[in-house]
Motif scaffolding. Structure first.
Motif, short mmCIF file in Angstrom:
data_model
loop_
_atom_site.label_atom_id
_atom_site.label_comp_id
_atom_site.label_asym_id
_atom_site.label_seq_id
_atom_site.Cartn_x
_atom_site.Cartn_y
_atom_site.Cartn_z
N HIS A 1 0.96 -1.20 -0.04
CA HIS A 1 0.02 -0.12 0.07
C HIS A 1 1.00 1.30 0.12
O HIS A 1 1.99 1.40 0.55
CB HIS A 1 -0.88 0.09 1.36
N THR B 1 -2.91 -0.11 9.02
CA THR B 1 -3.65 -1.33 8.32
C THR B 1 -4.13 -2.33 9.50
O THR B 1 -5.18 -2.73 9.58
CB THR B 1 -2.66 -1.85 7.47
N GLU C 1 1.76 -0.33 8.28
CA GLU C 1 1.37 -1.57 8.55
C GLU C 1 0.63 -1.32 10.17
O GLU C 1 -0.18 -2.04 10.10
CB GLU C 1 2.60 -2.36 9.02
N ASN D 1 -6.88 -0.75 11.40
CA ASN D 1 -8.14 -0.76 10.86
C ASN D 1 -8.72 -2.16 10.62
O ASN D 1 -10.07 -2.37 10.70
CB ASN D 1 -8.08 -0.01 9.26
N ASN D 2 -7.87 -3.24 10.38
CA ASN D 2 -8.24 -4.50 10.05
C ASN D 2 -8.95 -4.94 11.55
O ASN D 2 -10.00 -5.81 11.44
CB ASN D 2 -7.32 -5.50 9.84
#
Length: 175
Positions: free
Chosen positions: A100, A121, A118, A124-125
């Motif tokens: 990304h 990410t 990271e 958010n996950n």
């Protein structure tokens, strides 16, 4: 008015001070060019005691010079010991997860650390699918310690924009 007072003080006894400075004996400068050799040889011929004084060895000074003893050692050994102590073992690296936001400039990341992309990410996950992205799975996936992941999930949240619709559509009047 102040300028006249300053000028009077500055010019007080000016002639006597100038004459005193001019009449002082000035030291002669050292010869600066090879063309002065003839002048030096002429001066030495008029004063032969100077040549003898230059060539004479002073026994007192020579005895003092013989008493001087210099012993020098290099402190290289201490520097080598420092280097051996500070030498670190090579760290283990891992490749970044995902591609990304043009992460091609990051070649490798030390184990136990994550990049900003990271971190965003995984936060958010976890926010979108907390049952899938648990702290244990995140710790395994990104090679992190479990206590660090728990702290990360507890104290950090991703930015979230919420748009509240107006309660009354008549509140905003188009013109």
């Amino acid at each position: 008015m102040g300028a006249q007072v300053v000028r009077a003080i500055r010019n007080f006894n000016l002639e006597n001070r100038a004459e005193r400075e001019i009449s002082k004996m000035k030291p002669s400068p050292a010869p600066k060019h090879p063309s002065t050799k003839s002048l030096l040889s002429e001066h030495l011929s008029h004063h032969p005691e100077i040549k003898g004084e230059i060539a004479r060895k002073d026994d007192k000074l020579l005895s003092l010079l013989k008493d001087v003893y210099v012993d020098s050692t290099d402190p290289v050994t201490t520097v080598q010991v420092k280097d051996a102590e500070t030498r670190q073992e090579p760290k283990e690296f891992r490749l970044p997860k995902g591609h990304h936001f043009d992460m091609m400039d990051i070649k490798n990341i030390p184990k136990g650390k994550i990049s900003i992309v990271e971190a965003l990410t995984l936060l958010n996950n976890h926010k979108l699918h907390p049952e899938t992205w648990t702290a244990n799975k995140i710790a395994q996936e990104y090679h992190l310690e479990l206590k660090d992941v728990n702290s990360l999930l507890k104290y950090f949240v991703t930015f979230e924009v919420k748009v509240f619709p107006p309660e009354d559509k008549k509140a905003i009047q188009p013109k």
